[in-house]
Design an enzyme around this catalytic site. Structure first.
Site, mmCIF file in Angstrom:
data_model
loop_
_atom_site.group_PDB
_atom_site.id
_atom_site.type_symbol
_atom_site.label_atom_id
_atom_site.label_comp_id
_atom_site.label_asym_id
_atom_site.label_seq_id
_atom_site.Cartn_x
_atom_site.Cartn_y
_atom_site.Cartn_z
ATOM 1 N N LYS A 18 1.245 -1.095 -0.223
ATOM 2 C CA LYS A 18 0.035 -0.125 -0.149
ATOM 3 C C LYS A 18 1.125 1.092 0.379
ATOM 4 O O LYS A 18 1.909 1.271 0.656
ATOM 5 C CB LYS A 18 -1.100 -0.390 1.184
ATOM 6 C CG LYS A 18 -1.759 0.838 1.560
ATOM 7 C CD LYS A 18 -3.036 0.935 2.800
ATOM 8 C CE LYS A 18 -3.687 2.079 3.067
ATOM 9 N NZ LYS A 18 -4.504 2.197 3.910
ATOM 10 N N SER A 35 -9.666 1.559 3.642
ATOM 11 C CA SER A 35 -8.964 2.321 2.386
ATOM 12 C C SER A 35 -7.800 1.648 1.716
ATOM 13 O O SER A 35 -7.508 2.479 0.711
ATOM 14 C CB SER A 35 -7.670 3.289 3.141
ATOM 15 O OG SER A 35 -7.218 3.148 4.133
ATOM 16 N N SER A 70 -9.714 -0.482 7.540
ATOM 17 C CA SER A 70 -8.956 -0.465 5.970
ATOM 18 C C SER A 70 -8.420 -1.241 5.679
ATOM 19 O O SER A 70 -8.212 -1.618 4.087
ATOM 20 C CB SER A 70 -8.212 1.118 6.300
ATOM 21 O OG SER A 70 -8.234 1.932 6.219
#
Lengths: 489, 65
Positions: free
Chosen positions: A82, A157, A181
């Site tokens: 990420k 996210s 997330s």
């Protein structure tokens, strides 16, 4: 060796071939890079693909293995990261315009540990701006699509990581989880998503401002529970560079994974937002509970007295802890934040210090209530998300239709999609999401399994037993160009 | 001064200090959001917290046998 079916591939299925020199890490990396080239323009899961470096790392892995220097099950395995974990020499944006050109000079500890284990980093995945939302509709880097239906969000996210794993654009990914997330996008995309106990995995190298320091966790996306256990084995453990990481010994997570679950007790949480859960999700969770019962587990219903205060505790904790990191950027580059995020951050600056301290006192009460519950339970099961993946349009409008009713996706406090994940950011308990079925429109539904402090092995044991009995992992999204209908292998 | 007016004043102060260039509509929206948050957080103060220490780090020492 049979021809490679990349969609069916798991770390567990390929590492023995790599170890036995029957599968070349260079060929494997090429295969994934080709797939990224083909599908990423549609999915937008990656914001940066590190093709050259990945090939160079794969060549090194191949050379080492051919010389008998096999490092372990992640050697030669393609991963993604990420974009709010710092990566040495690779742009790290945190999904923001502020950091659009930032190239860090060191790796986050988990990236360093993955590299040390021989994993191949294919690139950085898209995310919600500053990890501050659950859609991965990003104003600067575009919207990431859900491989099961391109008109839907992957969640967030860490939406890019979930989309990449679900669409077989890597075999594992590292994300972050401040309110859900990792588990929310895992649920929406039908992958495994784990956040371990708070402190189990070092958070050194997270981009400040993408999570509260006491609620955020690094987490893992994978295609199977056993892959997740292998990955956690590699990245877990104390890190002197992260003062909040734990010195608690790291268990051998795969050792007891296949042990029978007979006699273990699973708790079903009552009295917490049950009315917000879509009927199809409730049905799938009830089915999962029946399956666990059929495997010999005992069902126990329980409640947590101050569960209703969790959204308030989470809101105060994560917003206050997060905004302090962003204040310098807010001052120097206010126009480089999307306006809705800037509004929320300004609101965060108005939460009184006394409220923050009160929230941490209430948090202790809640943590103790969960500890007490775990005296009588081995794991807790809940839906991961009360709904399946909403459409991109629904997210833009802010409402989703659930059982014929229009419900706000982002009410005051926690968002609808993180209702069941935030309790375990507040308490720091380990929690995994895995697929427990599909909606009538073919969208994955997530089951969350939660353990006591540092009981990741127990979480893996129950999740693995469920996964192997239910076998939902055999369903995979179709090639994204078809819009994501379900095919069974 | 009522709570709403106090919030608005605080936002205007931040607007000047940070140079956000907020429009009047944006200020109204942030006040409204802040009020919603304040309502959400109010029940935290209703709990009896005498002798309860705040968690400032999530301590993970207790492990179930």
């Amino acid at each position: 060796m049979k021809p490679i079916d990349i969609e069916a591939m798991t770390i567990g299925a390929v590492y023995r071939h790599i170890r036995g020199k029957k599968l070349s890490p260079v060929e494997l990396t090429d295969l994934f890079l080709q797939r990224i080239k083909k599908l990423n323009p549609v999915l937008n899961a990656y914001v940066t693909v590190t093709e050259e470096r990945a090939r160079a790392d794969a060549k090194r892995a191949e050379k080492e293995i051919s010389r008998g220097r096999y490092r372990g099950p992640l050697h030669g395995i393609p991963f993604s990261i990420k974009d709010n974990l710092v990566t040495e020499g690779i742009r790290t944006t945190a999904g923001s315009k502020v950091l659009a050109e930032w190239v860090p000079e060191h790796d986050a500890t988990v990236v360093e540990r993955l590299r040390k284990a021989g994993a191949i980093i294919l690139g950085k995945t898209n995310m919600h701006e500053w990890a501050s939302g659950g859609t991965t509709i990003n104003p600067y880097y575009g919207t990431t699509r859900n491989p099961w239906d391109l008109n839907r969000v992957p969640g967030g996210s860490s939406g890019g990581s979930a989309s990449a794993v679900a669409a077989s654009l890597c075999l594992g990914s590292i994300g972050t989880d401040n309110a859900g997330s990792v588990r929310n996008p895992a649920s929406f995309c039908g992958t495994v998503g784990l956040k371990a106990t708070y402190g189990r995995v070092s958070r050194f190298g997270d981009v400040p401002g993408t999570g509260g320091f006491s609620s955020d966790h690094f987490g893992i996306f994978s295609k199977s529970i056993s892959d997740c256990a292998m990955t956690l084995q590699t990245i877990a453990g104390h890190d002197p560079r992260d003062p909040l990481s734990s010195e608690h010994p790291v268990a051998h997570f795969s050792r007891h994974i296949a042990k029978s679950v007979k006699g273990l007790k699973f708790g079903v949480l009552r009295g917490y937002f049950e009315d917000k859960v879509a009927t199809e999700v409730t049905t799938a969770i009830d089915e999962a509970a029946r399956l666990l019962h059929s495997l010999g587990m005992k069902r126990v219903e329980f409640s947590i007295p101050h569960m209703d205060l969790i959204p308030a505790v989470q809101t105060v904790t994560s917003r206050v802890e997060n905004v302090v990191h962003l204040m310098p950027h807010m001052k120097s580059r206010p126009n480089d934040f999307s306006r809705p995020l800037l509004h929320r951050l300004i609101g965060s600056l108005m939460i009184p210090a006394s409220t923050y301290v009160t929230a941490q006192r209430v948090r202790r009460v809640i943590c103790e209530e969960f500890e007490k519950a775990f005296d009588k339970l081995d794991v807790i099961v809940t839906p991961t998300t009360p709904i399946t993946a909403p459409t991109i349009d629904e997210c833009k409008e802010g409402f989703v239709e659930v059982d014929g009713k229009k419900i706000a996706l982002q009410p005051a406090g926690v968002s609808l999609g993180t209702t069941f994940t935030v309790p375990f950011n507040v308490t720091g308990l380990p929690a995994v999401s895995l697929c427990c079925g599909f909606s009538s429109s073919g969208l994955p539904i997530g089951l969350q399994i939660v353990g006591g402090n540092f009981e990741e092995s127990r979480v893996f044991q129950v999740a693995h037993a469920y996964e192997q009995a239910a076998r939902w992992f055999e369903k995979r999204p179709e090639s994204p160009k078809n819009g994501g209908s379900v095919k069974t292998s | 001064m009522n709570v709403e007016a106090e919030m608005e004043e605080q936002i205007r102060k931040l607007n000047t200090e940070y140079g956000f260039n907020l429009s009047e509509d944006e200020i109204k929206l942030i006040v409204q959001q802040a009020e919603e948050t304040e309502r959400l957080l109010r029940p935290l103060n209703e709990l009896d917290l005498i002798d309860v220490m705040p968690i400032l780090k999530v301590e993970k020492k207790k492990v179930k046998k």
